[in-house]
Design a protein around this motif. Structure first.
Motif, short mmCIF file in Angstrom:
data_model
loop_
_atom_site.label_atom_id
_atom_site.label_comp_id
_atom_site.label_asym_id
_atom_site.label_seq_id
_atom_site.Cartn_x
_atom_site.Cartn_y
_atom_site.Cartn_z
N UNK A 42 63.43 5.93 79.40
CA UNK A 42 63.16 6.76 80.37
C UNK A 42 62.48 8.18 79.81
N UNK A 43 63.03 8.55 78.77
CA UNK A 43 62.69 9.75 78.06
C UNK A 43 61.40 9.61 77.56
N UNK A 44 61.08 8.19 76.91
CA UNK A 44 59.84 7.98 76.37
C UNK A 44 58.67 7.87 77.38
N UNK A 45 59.11 7.33 78.53
CA UNK A 45 58.09 6.86 79.69
C UNK A 45 57.80 8.26 80.21
N UNK A 46 58.51 9.09 80.52
CA UNK A 46 58.16 10.52 80.87
C UNK A 46 57.37 11.42 79.87
N UNK A 47 57.86 11.28 78.67
CA UNK A 47 56.80 12.02 77.56
C UNK A 47 55.51 11.18 77.67
N UNK A 48 55.21 10.05 77.86
CA UNK A 48 54.04 9.31 78.03
C UNK A 48 53.32 9.83 79.02
N UNK A 238 70.15 4.44 87.51
CA UNK A 238 70.03 5.78 87.85
C UNK A 238 70.71 6.82 87.05
N UNK A 239 71.74 6.47 86.52
CA UNK A 239 72.16 7.47 85.44
C UNK A 239 71.38 7.70 84.14
N UNK A 240 71.11 6.52 83.73
CA UNK A 240 70.24 6.53 82.56
C UNK A 240 68.91 7.00 82.90
N UNK A 241 68.19 6.88 84.01
CA UNK A 241 67.10 7.39 84.19
C UNK A 241 67.03 8.99 84.49
N UNK A 242 68.05 9.35 85.13
CA UNK A 242 68.49 10.99 85.35
C UNK A 242 68.50 11.64 83.74
N UNK A 243 69.10 10.99 83.09
CA UNK A 243 69.52 11.40 81.84
C UNK A 243 68.09 11.46 80.88
#
Length: 326
Positions: A42-48, A238-243
């Motif tokens: 999720x972190x990488x996707x948001x950065x992209x 959801x927990x992983x995506x929020x983090x």
């Protein structure tokens, strides 16, 4: 089709028991590891998404700035009055329809433009530095650039006009390429996420294979069993995506704070002139929130479909004993 008494009894025993034993344990090492993997993706996707939106925003600003102006460059030569040539070029350009104004870049302004490369204290009178006339154009009614260029070249042999079309074409091409690469990276990250959830769901099914098969044998429907996994994996996703998404948003805020502080310095102003301010708009944060929702939804749907597919394989195995579940 109406539920059979056996199906209703099997599902009621699981859902209405005083202390039901969940099919998927509420907390285990596999769930924690899956949350961590989802958080990283999720972190990488948001950065992209943020990088693509930021570059596209900067490219649009560059394109808009370039399309509003054109420049006339006059090269110095021996026995050539460049100041007179500048005023003549200014008058010719200002006479065309679609030209808002034309201004001469004087020596101090030219020195400021060259300062990042030549430093301070340079005497431009001793250097054969070309001089510029900047033409501001009407974007809604642009002038005939070919006619302006031809008139200036005929009147001033040492003058050339640049309408920046080559730069605009390159910026458009760069923005499209960046968008394509960003979408491809996002697709790869989401594909890896789906495969990870599939393997994790398969692992949970394998560890509880006997319980699931007995429940299904006594009448529990595939949708009911899939719902048990779906709820569990929804909270994991959801927990992983929020983090992961929250970490990306925090990084965006830190970068924006750093950029606002450093763009006020001389070095920051030079970087802004060359590459833009790389401001982070509201669309970047909205994109990160959409990625969080997308990751949680993909995790839930992938787990559900994997369970239903696995139960279908169990039914096929029951019909054909020679088939193996694993």
């Amino acid at each position: 089709m109406a539920d059979t008494p056996m199906q209703m009894n099997a599902e009621t025993q699981v859902t209405q028991s005083a202390k039901p034993t969940p099919i998927v344990p509420p907390s285990n090492i596999a769930g924690q590891a899956l949350s961590l993997v989802i958080a990283i993706m999720s972190f990488l996707a948001c950065l992209t998404v943020g990088a693509v939106l930021m570059i596209d925003r900067s490219a649009s600003a560059w394109q808009s700035q370039i399309s509003r102006e054109a420049t006339i460059q006059i090269r110095p030569a021996r026995d050539f009055d460049i100041e007179t040539a500048l005023m003549e070029a200014q008058a010719i350009a200002a006479g065309f329809e679609g030209v808002v104004n034309a201004r001469i870049i004087d020596l101090p302004q030219t020195a400021n433009l060259l300062e990042p490369w030549l430093g301070t204290g340079i005497d431009l009178a001793e250097l054969p530095v070309p001089r510029l006339v900047v033409i501001r154009i009407d974007e809604r009614n642009p002038p005939d650039f070919k006619a302006i260029g031809a008139a200036i070249s005929e009147a001033i042999p040492n003058a050339t006009m640049d309408d920046h079309r080559a730069w605009v074409d390159r910026l458009v091409s760069m923005a499209r390429t960046t968008t394509f690469v960003g979408v491809a990276i996002l697709a790869l990250v989401l594909t890896a996420l789906v495969l990870t959830v599939v393997f994790a769901t398969r692992g949970a099914l394998a560890s509880n294979h006997v319980i699931i098969e007995v429940l299904h044998f006594v009448g529990a429907r595939a949708n009911f069993i899939a719902g048990q996994f779906q709820r569990r994996f929804f909270w994991i996703g959801l927990r992983g995506a929020v983090i992961g998404g929250g970490g990306a948003i925090l990084l965006f805020l830190i970068f924006q704070f750093w950029a606002q502080r450093n763009l006020t310095t001389a070095q920051g102003e030079q970087v802004a002139v060359l590459f833009g301010d790389f401001s982070i708009g509201m669309g970047t944060f909205i994109g990160a929130l959409l990625v969080i929702a997308l990751v949680a939804t993909l995790t839930t749907l992938t787990a559900r479909l994997t369970v239903i597919r696995t139960i279908y394989e169990i039914d096929e195995q029951r019909a054909d004993p020679s088939r193996q579940f694993y």
